[in-house]
Design an enzyme around this catalytic site. Sequence first.
Site, short mmCIF file in Angstrom:
data_model
loop_
_atom_site.label_atom_id
_atom_site.label_comp_id
_atom_site.label_asym_id
_atom_site.label_seq_id
_atom_site.Cartn_x
_atom_site.Cartn_y
_atom_site.Cartn_z
N HIS A 1 21.21 -26.00 -34.98
CA HIS A 1 20.14 -25.30 -35.70
C HIS A 1 20.68 -24.71 -37.00
O HIS A 1 19.95 -24.16 -37.80
CB HIS A 1 19.60 -24.19 -34.77
CG HIS A 1 18.36 -23.53 -35.25
ND1 HIS A 1 18.33 -22.21 -35.67
CD2 HIS A 1 17.08 -23.98 -35.39
CE1 HIS A 1 17.10 -21.90 -36.03
NE2 HIS A 1 16.33 -22.95 -35.87
N HIS B 1 10.93 -15.77 -42.71
CA HIS B 1 11.79 -16.63 -41.91
C HIS B 1 13.28 -16.30 -42.06
O HIS B 1 14.11 -16.77 -41.28
CB HIS B 1 11.52 -18.10 -42.32
CG HIS B 1 12.09 -19.11 -41.37
ND1 HIS B 1 13.24 -19.82 -41.63
CD2 HIS B 1 11.67 -19.53 -40.16
CE1 HIS B 1 13.49 -20.63 -40.62
NE2 HIS B 1 12.55 -20.48 -39.71
N ARG C 1 9.39 -10.45 -37.46
CA ARG C 1 8.06 -11.03 -37.67
C ARG C 1 7.33 -11.28 -36.35
O ARG C 1 6.17 -10.97 -36.21
CB ARG C 1 8.19 -12.36 -38.42
CG ARG C 1 6.82 -12.97 -38.69
CD ARG C 1 6.91 -14.42 -39.13
NE ARG C 1 7.08 -15.32 -38.01
CZ ARG C 1 7.96 -16.31 -37.96
NH1 ARG C 1 8.77 -16.52 -38.95
NH2 ARG C 1 8.05 -17.10 -36.91
#
Length: 712
Positions: A441, A598, A570
């Site tokens: 990732h 993000h 978030r």
Amino acid sequence: MDMDFTKPEYYRNREDSWISFNERVLSEARDKSIPLFERLKFLSITASNFDEFFMIRVASLKDMVHAGYTKHDIAGMTASEQLELILKRVQEVVALQYSTYNRSLLPALKQQGLEVVTKHEDLNREQKAYVDRYFEENVYPVLTPMAMDSSRPFPLIRNKTLNIGALISKKEEGKKEPSIQFATVQVPSVLPRIIELPKEKPEKRSVILLEEIIERNIGKLFLSYDVVCAHPYRIMRNADLTIEEDEAADLLKEIQKQLKKRQWGEVIRLEVEDGMDKQLLKILKKEFNIKGDDVFHISGPLDLTFLMKMYGLSGFDHLKNKPYVPQPVPALMNCSDIFAAIREGNILLHHPYVTFDPVVDFVRQAAKDPDVLAIKQTLYRVSGNSPIIAALAQAAENGKQVSVLVELKARFDEENNIVWAKMLEKAGCHVIYGLVGLKTHSKITLVVRREEDGIRRYVHLGTGNYNDSTAKLYTDCGLLTCAEAIGEDATAVFNMLSGYSEPKHWNRLSLAPIWLRSRFGELIRRETEHARAGEPAHIIAKMNSLCDREIIAQLYEASAAGVKIELIIRGICCLKTGIPGVSENITVRSIVGNFLEHARIFYFHNNGQPEIFMGSADWMPRNLDKRVEILFPLDNDEIKEEAFHILKIQLADNVKAHILQPDGTYEKIDKRGKVLLCAQDYFCEEAVKRVAKPADPVHDRVFIPAEPVSEE
């Protein structure tokens, strides 16, 4: 006395917390101060969020129940208890979605000259003639009506498709009662769902949904039958791919096989039009093997994601936000050679406020530069027509060593990634398909270049994907550097990914799953110790999700010791604020705005010698234990100041921030008497100002932050 910070009552169930996040998105659709078409967009996002939530999260809980899995989650709940809680919660939020659509958005659209005809019965004579002709010319040839009887089994209904179910009857000779059969037709996704009707007045526009046109003309599909009733329905299937990697000799083939299965997984949600005929509903429930809470009775059109298409209708720009154009990066403005610019000093990128182009140019220039020997990059999600992929293929064709790690298990992007992987291999790139049992990732690119004084390594590290299209919608940070220590670590990362060899030591990068968890633990403990020694101690952490029990317990311990902890999260947050003696020093805020937050940024006060990190990982078990993730430090004072500025402005946001309350709800800040500050708007304006007054790119690159409004 040692306190136990891991008690289940100190934690919130992650699915419940995620539903709260979707409620925050829905609150944007309900906010009358936001342009009307932006509100449509937010409502559409809540619908697509729920689709994914059911296909993945609800599906995996159902799998646990079927498997008899009784382990409790961090909040002490079993899988079946979680299902009960979340289905009840989702039913409430869905009701709110539709009351927002019916009571707030439809009347507001009508007021602005756009009428959505909700029932085909409400069409006037001219409109009826128009839609009937439209049906015969455009829709009828595409439809496939399917009936069920003794010789024909119930048809296979695909995941997420919109369908119309009908009961049809035929009077048979010698029988008093007509026999009733089930029939269904898929609303074709190849045709537009929103059909504009001819204008009657220049200032008034009307639209109708495709399913209404089909429903109106459904008798034409079953000519020798009477249609008793017709109602739309939609199903959601389990789309959680389970791949036994150790058994999957060829991961590529295995994933392609599993993708097909996604269309036919167990049905976990059935949406039906409110007031559907009872007999028709009974047939659907039986055939899909679905009960009670998994059936959603919808008072309005099923699948509100069509509102994204409505957002795209032309002629309503005055009801949308003015599109923001990402700005040039001051440090790169008068410089055609990106490598020369990086040698001048590290460059921090903050997307989408500044353009993603430098990241693409970094790979493009490397592909063409005769002095570049090798390019190595990890790819998790890339765009449909990625310029980065094209540049990597070009580099391989130019004879450079190109290694690309393509993560095949990037959920819902598998198909895309398979296509790219094959294309890159054909161009001569070395393609690596991740590590068994781990998703890669991390976002890292390494360029190895031959220079006069030897080999130099240039590195891009990021918090978001190498995706040029989402880079306009997501807020992310990136770092371009040629620092030797980071270059060495970057080489080690790729050697580890391609050859499974871990170096003896790391210089500056922290990697999951190797030692990122323990690194975060050390950083939090260090603040705890400073607080216990009476020194000032402060943590600010920004991420997408926080649901790791170990990290939350460490934050509780730090808070109890007196560390001031400010979290900007978030989405999911399993930590609870305001627990006496446990989390009184912790605040949590969630910013839901025009861009999707993000970036991951972590600040530790470190007794007056602050350390700031960025990375690809959230504080979730999967990021810390099951993925290859990278945390990188910001070593340069100017760049640290810039990152701290991002955090400060977000902490001062009083427009889009929702504050987590001790009872688990989120509330917006009372704006009365305050100077309003919306962090995302602030960064847009700031990026524009920086370009208008470009500083000397070498000496004074950093925009000096205006002091944010202090929050009393």
